[in-house]
Design an enzyme around this catalytic site. Structure first.
Site, short mmCIF file in Angstrom:
data_model
loop_
_atom_site.label_atom_id
_atom_site.label_comp_id
_atom_site.label_asym_id
_atom_site.label_seq_id
_atom_site.Cartn_x
_atom_site.Cartn_y
_atom_site.Cartn_z
N ASP A 94 0.85 -1.18 0.00
CA ASP A 94 0.00 0.00 0.00
C ASP A 94 0.89 1.24 0.00
OD1 ASP A 94 -1.72 2.02 0.58
OD2 ASP A 94 -2.87 0.86 2.06
N LEU A 95 0.55 2.19 -0.86
CA LEU A 95 1.35 3.42 -0.96
C LEU A 95 1.45 4.16 0.37
CD1 LEU A 95 -0.21 4.93 -4.18
CD2 LEU A 95 2.02 3.82 -3.92
N LYS A 153 0.34 13.85 -15.74
CA LYS A 153 -0.68 14.88 -15.71
C LYS A 153 -2.02 14.29 -15.28
CE LYS A 153 -3.44 14.23 -18.31
NZ LYS A 153 -4.20 13.15 -18.87
N ASP A 182 3.81 15.47 -20.20
CA ASP A 182 2.61 15.61 -21.03
C ASP A 182 2.95 14.81 -22.27
OD1 ASP A 182 0.87 16.33 -23.11
OD2 ASP A 182 0.39 18.23 -22.14
N HIS A 183 2.36 13.63 -22.41
CA HIS A 183 2.89 12.72 -23.43
C HIS A 183 2.71 13.25 -24.85
CE1 HIS A 183 -1.25 11.10 -23.81
NE2 HIS A 183 -0.88 10.64 -24.98
N LYS A 187 5.06 13.14 -28.96
CA LYS A 187 4.55 12.68 -30.27
C LYS A 187 5.33 13.39 -31.37
CE LYS A 187 -0.21 11.87 -28.79
NZ LYS A 187 -0.86 10.66 -29.27
N ASP A 240 -8.50 16.64 -17.88
CA ASP A 240 -7.81 15.46 -18.41
C ASP A 240 -7.11 15.75 -19.74
OD1 ASP A 240 -7.22 12.60 -18.43
OD2 ASP A 240 -8.64 12.48 -20.09
N HIS A 245 -2.91 18.67 -22.93
CA HIS A 245 -2.59 18.31 -24.31
C HIS A 245 -3.05 19.39 -25.30
CE1 HIS A 245 -1.74 14.59 -22.45
NE2 HIS A 245 -2.91 14.00 -22.60
N LYS A 345 -14.80 12.11 -25.49
CA LYS A 345 -14.77 10.64 -25.56
C LYS A 345 -16.06 10.17 -26.22
CE LYS A 345 -11.54 9.77 -21.84
NZ LYS A 345 -10.37 9.48 -22.67
C1 BG6 Z 1 -4.45 10.86 -21.69
C2 BG6 Z 1 -5.82 11.01 -21.12
O1 BG6 Z 1 -3.58 11.83 -21.18
O2 BG6 Z 1 -4.51 10.99 -23.11
C3 BG6 Z 1 -6.76 9.99 -21.72
O3 BG6 Z 1 -5.76 10.86 -19.71
C4 BG6 Z 1 -6.74 10.05 -23.21
O4 BG6 Z 1 -8.09 10.18 -21.23
C5 BG6 Z 1 -5.30 10.01 -23.74
O5 BG6 Z 1 -7.47 8.95 -23.71
C6 BG6 Z 1 -5.25 10.26 -25.23
O6 BG6 Z 1 -3.94 10.07 -25.68
P1 BG6 Z 1 -3.62 9.70 -27.20
O7 BG6 Z 1 -2.14 9.64 -27.26
O8 BG6 Z 1 -4.28 8.38 -27.43
O9 BG6 Z 1 -4.23 10.80 -28.03
#
Ligand code: BG6
Length: 494
Positions: A94-95, A153, A182-183, A187, A240, A245, A345
């Site tokens: 547990d954290l 994030k 922030d992924h 990209k 989110d 993003h 979504k």
């Molecule tokens: C995430 C969100 O950061 O990015 C998700 O928390 C979302 O809800 C996702 O689905 C989308 O990422 P991508 O790379 O599939 O556009």
């Protein structure tokens, strides 16, 4: 991509908090595996997976293999997988229990050959604070080698909590140790926005209020909330997706050329954009922001439940699964040009698109049609479903007369079988190499919260109603009320 020459990859212990969660299964573990396939993981690198589930090592390995096989399909490479799986140790706990931090510390100290570690917090934002403090109490913030902490994030849930989280981080770690992820910045097509703008003299002179009517940034997903309701129901689409993003995409579209392609020079320019976004007054929020939630519907012909019927969603939840917003960047280049941002979504298609609509020419010479009904030029930069660029132009229709029609210049971003690293691969590699170029500086996060905070505050007070849209549609028509002109509408197709 690294903006500067990458430093040497350091063998390190990669510690994943929340290793049994969705993000790990869907993104982190497959990305680490692909890095191993590509020979990018240093030989001595070990991965410690921390999770709440009381699993044995064997249970963990079964879960790991399933996650990797699900994501790799036919590409699964049994030989590399064996090497990859051997890197892992699973720690159940547990954290909130100090014992797991002691176990972690013992493991890290026991390895004399490698003093470096990265802690990846793939957790609910509400757990960040405690984990940071416990890492500090266990002395894991001030290590023998280089210890890094990676925070997913959304960074905080509004400006105040973001500042508080940042203070907590700084109490325990130095800024050089902190990776705010922030992924989208990992990209390649997002990075390509910079190249498209600043390496093409053809484009840059047109990139301003004199030629551009408006900008649209859409990220439409077909997936629903899936198994993440626990987090998503408290966050909603604004926190989110849009605060991070989409606003990052906006900054890359709108920023001035930096003096050099260096991480801090880029961040400075992005922050200037965020600072220039006109604050939205409370009394006009409804003209600038719109939220909605998906109801039942169908995606590609398959019936799907509405958000309220998804597992883990609170009864009568008004969490938004769709958000659209209009912003103005009040600077010399963009004054008066609306930026329409939209994400949702359970929408009709998987589409991530930056669409730039140009102004009409000053005079219409070639048709009897009123100028405002002539299709203007568009530049479309697509991240999904294809990674591509498209420019729509008018040309003469063959034959007698001087009628025009739209022709398209289409370019795919990749040639033939070219492959690149996925966003998480790039970013995980950067973490291991100690390269923070593609991670956020706190002022970017802070200014982005400043942009969305008025909307959040307004919506927090309006708790009894939310528009709905059928799953599989493009969202409610009411979202069109954001447009400044009748001739403006959402661009849903490439
Ligand atoms: C995430 C969100 O950061 O990015 C998700 O928390 C979302 O809800 C996702 O689905 C989308 O990422 P991508 O790379 O599939 O556009």
């Amino acid at each position: 991509m690294t903006l500067q020459q990458p430093p040497q990859a350091l063998p390190c212990h990669f510690v994943i908090f929340g290793a049994t969660g969705d993000l790990a299964a869907l993104k982190l573990l497959p990305a680490l595996y692909r890095l191993d396939v590509g020979g990018h993981l240093p030989a001595g690198m070990s991965i410690i997976a921390l999770g709440r589930r009381p699993w044995s090592e064997a249970d963990w390995l079964q879960h790991l293999e399933e996650s990797i096989r699900r994501r790799t399909g036919e590409q699964f490479n049994a030989r590399v997988y064996r090497r990859f799986a051997a890197r892992f140790a699973y720690v159940a706990g547990d954290l909130h229990d100090p014992a797991i931090y002691q176990t972690l510390s013992d493991r890290l100290c026991a390895d004399q050959s490698c003093a470096h570690a990265a802690f990846y917090l793939s957790l609910k934002p509400s757990d960040f604070g405690e984990v940071i403090q416990r890492l500090e109490q266990a002395g894991l913030n001030r290590p023998r080698g280089l210890h890094r902490i990676v925070v997913e994030k959304p960074f905080g849930e509004d400006i105040d909590s973001a500042r508080q989280l940042n203070r907590l981080l700084h109490d325990a770690f130095d800024e050089e140790q902190i990776y705010r992820i922030d992924h989208y910045l990992g990209k390649e097509t997002v990075q390509n926005l910079l190249v498209f703008r600043f390496a093409n003299t053809l484009i840059e002179p047109l990139w301003n209020r004199n030629y551009i009517d408006h900008v649209q940034i859409s990220v439409a997903e077909q997936a629903g909330v899936s198994t993440r309701a626990d987090y998503y129901d408290k966050a909603g689409a604004l926190r989110d997706m849009l605060q991070n993003h989409l606003l990052q995409l906006l900054t890359l579209v709108a920023m001035e050329p930096p003096p050099a392609l260096e991480a801090d020079a880029l961040r400075d320019e992005k922050v200037k954009v965020l600072r220039s976004i006109r604050p939205i007054e409370d009394q006009v929020i409804n003209a600038h922001a719109f939220r909605a939630q998906y109801g039942p519907g169908s995606i590609d012909g398959v019936p799907v439940p509405g958000y309220q019927d998804e597992a883990g969603v609170a009864p009568h939840s008004i969490a938004e699964t769709f958000v659209a917003a209009k912003f103005y960047v009040d600077n010399w280049r963009w004054r008066g040009v609306p930026f329409y941002l939209r994400t949702g979504k359970r929408l009709a298609q998987q589409l991530s698109l930056v669409a730039i609509r140009f102004r009409h020419p000053p005079q219409q010479l070639f048709r009897e049609t009123p100028l405002e009904f002539i299709e203007p030029n568009w530049v479309l930069l697509s991240l999904q479903p294809s990674e591509s660029m498209h420019i729509e132009l008018h040309s003469k229709q063959p034959g007698l007369g001087m009628d025009t029609r739209i022709i398209r210049l289409d370019a795919s971003y990749r040639r033939g079988r070219e492959k690149t690293l996925e966003a998480y691969e790039t970013l995980l590699l950067d973490i291991m190499e100690g390269d923070r170029s593609l991670f956020l500086r706190f002022d970017e996060v802070e200014w982005a919260w400043r942009v969305v905070d008025p909307i959040l505050r307004h919506w927090t007070r309006q708790r009894d109603f939310i528009h709905t849209y059928p799953a599989g549609s493009w969202g409610p028509l009411e979202a069109d009320r954001l447009f400044d002109k009748l001739e403006q509408s959402w661009r849903n197709q490439l």
